[in-house]
Design a protein around this motif. Structure first.
Motif, PDB file in Angstrom:
ATOM      1  N   GLN A  73      -4.406 -16.825  -8.025  1.00  0.00           N
ATOM      2  CA  GLN A  73      -3.513 -17.427  -7.033  1.00  0.00           C
ATOM      3  C   GLN A  73      -2.307 -16.546  -6.729  1.00  0.00           C
ATOM      4  OE1 GLN A  73      -4.254 -20.547  -5.379  1.00  0.00           O
ATOM      5  NE2 GLN A  73      -6.165 -19.799  -6.234  1.00  0.00           N
ATOM      6  N   GLU A  74      -1.887 -15.772  -7.710  1.00  0.00           N
ATOM      7  CA  GLU A  74      -0.761 -14.867  -7.511  1.00  0.00           C
ATOM      8  C   GLU A  74      -1.272 -13.553  -6.940  1.00  0.00           C
ATOM      9  OE1 GLU A  74       2.470 -15.668  -8.019  1.00  0.00           O
ATOM     10  OE2 GLU A  74       1.703 -17.673  -8.440  1.00  0.00           O
ATOM     11  N   PRO A  75      -0.512 -12.953  -6.043  1.00  0.00           N
ATOM     12  CA  PRO A  75      -0.940 -11.645  -5.515  1.00  0.00           C
ATOM     13  C   PRO A  75      -1.015 -10.596  -6.624  1.00  0.00           C
ATOM     14  CG  PRO A  75       0.866 -12.551  -4.220  1.00  0.00           C
ATOM     15  CD  PRO A  75       0.718 -13.418  -5.435  1.00  0.00           C
ATOM     16  N   ILE A  76      -1.918  -9.655  -6.451  1.00  0.00           N
ATOM     17  CA  ILE A  76      -2.016  -8.515  -7.362  1.00  0.00           C
ATOM     18  C   ILE A  76      -1.128  -7.423  -6.796  1.00  0.00           C
ATOM     19  CG2 ILE A  76      -3.545  -6.686  -8.197  1.00  0.00           C
ATOM     20  CD1 ILE A  76      -5.779  -8.759  -8.235  1.00  0.00           C
ATOM     21  N   ILE A  77      -0.350  -6.804  -7.665  1.00  0.00           N
ATOM     22  CA  ILE A  77       0.518  -5.710  -7.250  1.00  0.00           C
ATOM     23  C   ILE A  77      -0.007  -4.429  -7.894  1.00  0.00           C
ATOM     24  CG2 ILE A  77       2.864  -4.804  -7.161  1.00  0.00           C
ATOM     25  CD1 ILE A  77       2.576  -7.541  -5.802  1.00  0.00           C
ATOM     26  N   THR A 112       0.427  -0.672  -8.813  1.00  0.00           N
ATOM     27  CA  THR A 112       1.574   0.212  -9.017  1.00  0.00           C
ATOM     28  C   THR A 112       1.156   1.677  -9.113  1.00  0.00           C
ATOM     29  OG1 THR A 112       1.469  -0.140 -11.407  1.00  0.00           O
ATOM     30  CG2 THR A 112       2.947  -1.570 -10.142  1.00  0.00           C
ATOM     31  N   LYS A 113      -0.135   1.928  -9.006  1.00  0.00           N
ATOM     32  CA  LYS A 113      -0.633   3.300  -8.990  1.00  0.00           C
ATOM     33  C   LYS A 113      -1.552   3.440  -7.793  1.00  0.00           C
ATOM     34  CE  LYS A 113      -0.583   3.886 -13.986  1.00  0.00           C
ATOM     35  NZ  LYS A 113      -1.382   4.058 -15.163  1.00  0.00           N
ATOM     36  N   PRO A 114      -1.597   4.499  -7.138  1.00  0.00           N
ATOM     37  CA  PRO A 114      -0.870   5.731  -7.372  1.00  0.00           C
ATOM     38  C   PRO A 114       0.586   5.666  -6.906  1.00  0.00           C
ATOM     39  CG  PRO A 114      -2.269   5.995  -5.467  1.00  0.00           C
ATOM     40  CD  PRO A 114      -2.532   4.628  -6.025  1.00  0.00           C
ATOM     41  N   VAL A 115       0.951   4.638  -6.153  1.00  0.00           N
ATOM     42  CA  VAL A 115       2.352   4.474  -5.735  1.00  0.00           C
ATOM     43  C   VAL A 115       2.768   3.037  -5.996  1.00  0.00           C
ATOM     44  CG1 VAL A 115       2.236   6.247  -3.941  1.00  0.00           C
ATOM     45  CG2 VAL A 115       1.729   3.888  -3.350  1.00  0.00           C
ATOM     46  N   LYS A 116       4.062   2.825  -6.149  1.00  0.00           N
ATOM     47  CA  LYS A 116       4.603   1.474  -6.228  1.00  0.00           C
ATOM     48  C   LYS A 116       4.994   1.094  -4.821  1.00  0.00           C
ATOM     49  CE  LYS A 116       6.466   1.452 -10.835  1.00  0.00           C
ATOM     50  NZ  LYS A 116       7.626   1.551 -11.673  1.00  0.00           N
ATOM     51  N   ALA A 117       4.696   0.033  -4.370  1.00  0.00           N
ATOM     52  CA  ALA A 117       3.869  -1.042  -4.863  1.00  0.00           C
ATOM     53  C   ALA A 117       3.038  -1.511  -3.673  1.00  0.00           C
ATOM     54  CB  ALA A 117       4.714  -2.163  -5.423  1.00  0.00           C
ATOM     55  N   VAL A 118       1.792  -1.801  -3.942  1.00  0.00           N
ATOM     56  CA  VAL A 118       0.865  -2.292  -2.921  1.00  0.00           C
ATOM     57  C   VAL A 118       0.454  -3.689  -3.337  1.00  0.00           C
ATOM     58  CG1 VAL A 118      -1.377  -1.946  -1.844  1.00  0.00           C
ATOM     59  CG2 VAL A 118       0.070   0.022  -2.346  1.00  0.00           C
ATOM     60  N   ILE A 119       0.541  -4.611  -2.400  1.00  0.00           N
ATOM     61  CA  ILE A 119       0.261  -6.012  -2.699  1.00  0.00           C
ATOM     62  C   ILE A 119      -1.112  -6.393  -2.146  1.00  0.00           C
ATOM     63  CG2 ILE A 119       1.388  -6.871  -0.607  1.00  0.00           C
ATOM     64  CD1 ILE A 119       2.511  -9.168  -2.400  1.00  0.00           C
ATOM     65  N   PHE A 120      -1.851  -7.169  -2.928  1.00  0.00           N
ATOM     66  CA  PHE A 120      -3.138  -7.705  -2.490  1.00  0.00           C
ATOM     67  C   PHE A 120      -3.140  -9.190  -2.770  1.00  0.00           C
ATOM     68  CE2 PHE A 120      -7.355  -9.292  -3.337  1.00  0.00           C
ATOM     69  CZ  PHE A 120      -7.996  -8.934  -2.173  1.00  0.00           C
ATOM     70  N   ASP A 121      -3.458  -9.973  -1.758  1.00  0.00           N
ATOM     71  CA  ASP A 121      -3.441 -11.428  -1.873  1.00  0.00           C
ATOM     72  C   ASP A 121      -4.861 -11.977  -1.746  1.00  0.00           C
ATOM     73  OD1 ASP A 121      -2.921 -14.129  -1.801  1.00  0.00           O
ATOM     74  OD2 ASP A 121      -1.406 -14.001  -0.232  1.00  0.00           O
ATOM     75  N   HIS A 122      -5.443 -12.424  -2.867  1.00  0.00           N
ATOM     76  CA  HIS A 122      -6.780 -13.019  -2.845  1.00  0.00           C
ATOM     77  C   HIS A 122      -6.817 -14.222  -1.909  1.00  0.00           C
ATOM     78  CE1 HIS A 122      -7.781 -10.861  -6.638  1.00  0.00           C
ATOM     79  NE2 HIS A 122      -9.007 -10.947  -6.157  1.00  0.00           N
ATOM     80  N   LYS A 123      -5.783 -15.056  -1.981  1.00  0.00           N
ATOM     81  CA  LYS A 123      -5.771 -16.289  -1.201  1.00  0.00           C
ATOM     82  C   LYS A 123      -5.948 -15.989   0.285  1.00  0.00           C
ATOM     83  CE  LYS A 123      -3.280 -20.524  -0.484  1.00  0.00           C
ATOM     84  NZ  LYS A 123      -2.478 -21.522  -1.114  1.00  0.00           N
TER      85      LYS A 123
END
Length: 128
Positions: A31-35, A37-48
């Motif tokens: 339920q929480e987005p995945i962040i 942190t590699k190769p750069v900070k920060a990329v967000i992925f939202d399953h929902k």
């Protein structure tokens, strides 16, 4: 007399009508987005978003594009933007046809170091 014949319509109902309704529950994916942190900070992925809005299922990405375990993609040496541009990982869909291209709308996914720090602060506040 046993009434086994009454069970037959119930069994048929379960497999033909109810089974498709047993789809993925809201809590079957994170339920929480995945962040990332590699190769750069920060990329967000939202399953929902990807499940409920884009209509994807777990099988659409797992296990071909991403392992099910969180963090395994980040361990791969080719987990970078070039790989996405070549159609790997997120780039399999974010190709400009299925979804916006990996080299467009950068801030949709890349929240940067400041965005990452802001999320971390929010997580700390909500855990207290």
């Amino acid at each position: 007399m046993k009434r086994w014949h009454l069970l037959i319509p119930l069994i048929i109902f379960c497999f033909l009508v109810a089974k498709p309704l047993w789809g993925q529950e809201d809590d079957e994916y994170p339920q929480e987005p995945i962040i990332f942190t590699k190769p750069v900070k920060a990329v967000i992925f939202d399953h929902k978003f990807h499940v409920e809005e884009a209509g994807l299922s777990c099988d659409d990405c797992h296990d071909d594009l991403f392992e099910m375990a969180t963090g395994t993609a980040e361990e791969n040496k080719d987990f970078n933007m070039k790989a996405l541009y070549d159609g790997k990982y997120c780039g399999a869909c974010h190709d400009g046809e299925s979804a916006f291209a990996s080299d467009k709308k950068c801030t949709t996914c890349h929240i940067g170091v400041l965005g990452w720090q802001r999320l971390k602060r929010q997580e700390r506040r909500s855990s207290h």
